[in-house]
Design an enzyme around this catalytic site. Structure first.
Site, short mmCIF file in Angstrom:
data_model
loop_
_atom_site.label_atom_id
_atom_site.label_comp_id
_atom_site.label_asym_id
_atom_site.label_seq_id
_atom_site.Cartn_x
_atom_site.Cartn_y
_atom_site.Cartn_z
N SER A 43 0.79 -1.24 0.00
CA SER A 43 0.00 0.00 0.00
C SER A 43 0.82 1.28 0.00
CB SER A 43 -0.94 0.00 1.21
OG SER A 43 -0.20 -0.15 2.40
N ASP A 319 -3.74 7.58 8.34
CA ASP A 319 -4.56 6.62 9.08
C ASP A 319 -3.66 5.81 10.01
OD1 ASP A 319 -3.25 4.86 7.38
OD2 ASP A 319 -5.00 4.42 6.15
N HIS A 322 -0.45 4.67 7.30
CA HIS A 322 0.03 5.36 6.10
C HIS A 322 0.17 6.87 6.29
CE1 HIS A 322 -2.34 1.76 5.00
NE2 HIS A 322 -1.28 1.51 4.25
#
Length: 344
Positions: A43, A319, A322
């Site tokens: 991610s 979050d 990240h």
């Protein structure tokens, strides 16, 4: 006469044959569109490959993407992620996600992104595209003629390994004191994967080291975002030392000084957090009401299970894990000297 005629034809056509053969083996490009970026990993670099179904599908929901491009694109941030900044440094557009390869043919000139949020070197649950599988997909693109030898010769591979393997290891009930053994297995497979990318023809392979996992909001939440977990960060240091070791091994084995390189994401993150460049260092902009990982989730009645800050620019973390786009911008500035050496 026949012999003279054949000689004439041979002499006439030979220069054209030479030109055609030379052109077929030439890797010269016009001034625009030569360099390509191929992205693998998770991610931290995924720009839209993850599906819209499942627990991690929140990257396709509000408020992800509110800063850029003002709607969700599958990126795990309010905006751009690391791969976007690397592409910018190369002065190319972000490579198209593999998922959209059939709809953006013109974007293939910039490479392709195979990364999928939540994946790792090994399997990490429901995700089928671990690093090995991502490379399998890349190899098929080459065999199918999507990318040529010349494309690969002028390309860079970016590989992001950001900790999902360790999260899966811990959630599976394995004792933390045995993590060194798992880490050795991880490094062995990662070395195989990095070498394979290079063997497929990619000129340079850049792999990120592990960021300070003990400082992520998911971990720092227990201290009310006031401190990092030193035990976890010590394990991160061990991972990064082993990563540096396998990169050196690969350089020796390929008899090259710049074929494989590590990108010090850990150093970039640590300098930002240590210098307190953001008003909210460890606290996330988008925080779950009951835990750190509910950003973007709603209940059956559509009620938000998270709270959102007023300005992501004030936060390093978006979050539970990240960075915000502002966070990645700061990390990118810290990484620029290293990137200059990598892409010189």
């Amino acid at each position: 006469m026949k012999g003279s005629k054949c000689f004439f034809l041979y002499a006439f056509f030979l220069p054209f044959v030479i030109i055609i053969v030379s052109a077929a083996h030439s890797c010269e490009y016009p001034k625009q569109g030569g360099k390509k970026l191929f992205v693998f990993g998770d991610s931290f670099v995924d720009n839209g490959n993850l599906g819209k179904i499942g627990k991690l599908a929140r990257s396709w929901t509000y408020p992800y993407g509110i800063t850029f491009p003002h709607h969700p694109t599958g990126r795990f941030s309010d905006g751009r992620v690391l791969s976007d900044f690397i592409a910018s440094f190369m002065r190319i557009r972000s490579p198209i996600p593999y998922k959209y390869r059939k709809f953006g043919f013109q974007l293939l000139r910039y490479g392709m992104n195979f990364a999928v949020g939540g994946t790792g070197v090994f399997d990490t649950g429901d995700f089928q595209r671990n690093l090995t599988v991502q490379i399998d997909v890349f190899e098929r693109q080459i065999k199918n003629g999507i990318f040529s030898r010349c494309d690969l010769d002028s390309s860079i591979a970016l590989v992001a390994v950001s900790g999902n393997d360790y999260g899966t290891y811990q959630s599976s009930g394995h004792p933390f004191n045995e993590i060194s053994t798992f880490m050795n297995s991880l490094m062995s497979q990662l070395k195989v994967d990095l070498k394979r990318i290079h063997d497929l023809g990619v000129r340079k392979v850049v792999v990120t080291n592990l960021h300070p996992l003990g400082c992520t909001p998911m971990i720092a939440r227990v201290s009310n975002y006031s401190s990092c977990n030193s035990t976890i960060n010590l394990a991160v240091q061990q991972h990064n030392q082993k990563l540096d070791a396998i990169v050196k091994e690969l350089l020796i084995e390929t008899r090259s000084y710049d074929t494989f390189m590590s990108l010090d994401v850990h150093g970039a993150f640590w300098s930002i957090l240590a210098q307190e460049k953001f008003k909210n260092g460890l606290k996330p902009c988008c925080e779950g009401n009951t835990n750190a990982i509910n950003c973007g989730e709603v209940d059956d009645k559509g009620v938000k299970l998270y709270k959102l800050c007023s300005d992501p620019q004030d936060y390093f973390y978006w979050d539970s894990v990240h960075p915000t786009q502002a966070g990645w911008t700061a990390a990118y500035q810290a990484l620029k000297p290293s990137l200059s050496k990598i892409f010189e």
